[in-house]
Design a protein around this motif. Sequence first.
Motif, short mmCIF file in Angstrom:
data_model
loop_
_atom_site.label_atom_id
_atom_site.label_comp_id
_atom_site.label_asym_id
_atom_site.label_seq_id
_atom_site.Cartn_x
_atom_site.Cartn_y
_atom_site.Cartn_z
N ASP A 23 0.74 -1.22 0.03
CA ASP A 23 -0.06 0.07 -0.02
C ASP A 23 0.78 1.43 -0.04
OD1 ASP A 23 0.99 -0.83 2.72
OD2 ASP A 23 -0.82 0.26 3.69
N LYS A 80 0.54 3.45 -3.23
CA LYS A 80 -0.81 4.12 -3.29
C LYS A 80 -0.61 5.52 -3.86
CE LYS A 80 -5.20 4.38 -1.51
NZ LYS A 80 -6.02 4.47 -0.24
N GLU A 120 -9.37 -14.39 -2.04
CA GLU A 120 -10.46 -13.49 -2.36
C GLU A 120 -10.15 -12.33 -1.05
OE1 GLU A 120 -15.11 -13.26 -2.17
OE2 GLU A 120 -14.34 -15.30 -2.05
N GLU A 121 -9.52 -12.57 0.30
CA GLU A 121 -9.44 -11.59 1.13
C GLU A 121 -8.50 -10.35 0.85
OE1 GLU A 121 -9.16 -14.94 1.51
OE2 GLU A 121 -7.26 -15.38 2.71
N ASN A 122 -7.69 -10.52 -0.32
CA ASN A 122 -6.82 -9.56 -0.76
C ASN A 122 -7.48 -8.65 -1.81
OD1 ASN A 122 -4.61 -10.59 1.04
ND2 ASN A 122 -4.04 -12.10 -0.42
N LEU A 123 -8.51 -8.81 -2.24
CA LEU A 123 -9.08 -8.30 -3.32
C LEU A 123 -9.45 -6.72 -2.98
CD1 LEU A 123 -11.55 -10.81 -5.01
CD2 LEU A 123 -9.09 -10.25 -5.69
N ALA A 124 -10.06 -6.54 -1.89
CA ALA A 124 -10.37 -5.22 -1.39
C ALA A 124 -9.13 -4.26 -1.34
CB ALA A 124 -11.17 -5.15 0.07
N MET A 125 -8.11 -4.75 -0.64
CA MET A 125 -6.78 -4.02 -0.41
C MET A 125 -6.28 -3.78 -1.78
SD MET A 125 -3.68 -4.82 2.30
CE MET A 125 -2.37 -3.41 2.68
N ALA A 164 -7.89 -3.35 -4.71
CA ALA A 164 -8.66 -2.45 -5.17
C ALA A 164 -8.21 -1.31 -4.52
CB ALA A 164 -10.05 -2.69 -5.25
N ASP A 165 -8.00 -1.14 -3.47
CA ASP A 165 -7.66 0.17 -2.76
C ASP A 165 -6.24 0.70 -3.15
OD1 ASP A 165 -8.25 2.28 -0.55
OD2 ASP A 165 -6.59 1.46 0.42
N THR A 180 -7.53 -10.79 -9.06
CA THR A 180 -8.61 -11.63 -9.28
C THR A 180 -8.32 -12.90 -8.62
OG1 THR A 180 -10.11 -12.97 -10.96
CG2 THR A 180 -7.61 -12.64 -11.36
N THR A 181 -9.32 -13.66 -8.20
CA THR A 181 -9.10 -14.92 -7.69
C THR A 181 -9.04 -15.82 -8.66
OG1 THR A 181 -11.32 -15.48 -7.67
CG2 THR A 181 -10.39 -14.23 -5.71
#
Length: 433
Positions: free
Chosen positions: A318, A321, A369-374, A376-377, A383-384
């Motif tokens: 991050d 970013k 899947e648990e990494n997708l939000a971070m 995207a941020d 993708t999974t």
Amino acid sequence: MLAAIYPDEPPAVPNTTDEARRALANPVAGPSLAQLLEGGRSITVIIDNQFRPTPASKILPAVLDEIERAGTTKATVITGNGKVISMSRRDIEQKVGRDNLARMARLGIPLLQNDPLNYDVYTHLGVTSRGTPAWVHESVTSHDVVIAIGQAQANHWGYGGGGKLVMPGVCADITIEANHGNFVMSPQTHYGALAGPMRSDIDEIATMAGLTATLDVLLDTRGKVIEMNFGAHPVSHRRTIERFNEIYAFDSPVAESGPADIVICGVFAPTDHLFFHTGWGCMSADHVVRDGGTVIYTSPSPGVRTETGFFPGLALMDLMKPYMPPSEAGYHRLLKDIHAREIQMWAGCIWAPIYEVMVRKHLTLVTLEENLAMAADIGIDATTSLDVAFAAAMERHGPDAKVAILPFARYQLPRELVRLDAQPLRFPQEALR
């Protein structure tokens, strides 16, 4: 399909501790450990940290045997963790081993960890030929014999292991930041560049610090020991990376068939919890895929839970970013911030080179899947599904797209990148050619 490139790995050694004993008694250069310790000479042993898979707990019994046999009364073990968080008690027990800790306590051998902001415990050794001020931990500079135990492998700094256990392993903050800030982004710092400016500076600091010898470990893609060498610094390390290159360097298909449009990268190893550690192969794959092409990087990155807290799979990524989305302007701003010391390069040494690749190529991360939000941020395409990532890349590049597969991308490197010896350069005439 352009190429699917797999290494031909030798079998693992039957017993890691026995292999360590053999290596210590049969150096590839210089004296054996027993000879180095004759007369009870003092010794510091540097091991790597909790994020490196070197099996120190299985190697240390062989080292402690020699220390005890020599009658050494002044010995230290220190973790070369550089600026990485200190190991917790649980980390220490896993890395060093409870039996070894008990034996060290009986022998009066302390276990220290690098503390890069506490300048009271560092000795200033001078300035390297490349301008890096060298502050090295006093446990290293105050002992007769210094040995380093670590994994030798190719990486985007050139190679790991050997003198890298000293720098950044047991150096102060200013030394680490000066080296990383000045040399990480150099085009001469790359996979296979032992003679590159960053790795050369590292080995110079190790020499200044009195690194006597290294026990260099080769691990296969299952984390098993396949070879160990012990011997004088820097000869043993070089011998080991030459062997690494025999196994993991490949003849690139690019020279004959041109670069790939798409490269699919795989990861491995028991310590690959974070993309921060798995993603190194982006810089190796860069040399296989064309600018404008796609790097599909499969990295589950489940994160890691320690006594100091939980680190998600994209932890530290991050930090890129503020420079997203990747662009040439963002890269120029990044370079300015690096050299203005606006960002710390102990972490930037990984995400900044990945960002530079992303400026020129499209990166798709296949992860949990648990990494997708971070993701995207941050602004990372993720993708999974490898199928989804590949279908999108084929749509981007067309049905005739050339595809290369590097199943162990963090290890693998095109053979033409290997540069073990510095090229002579005479200024000013040749510098401008």
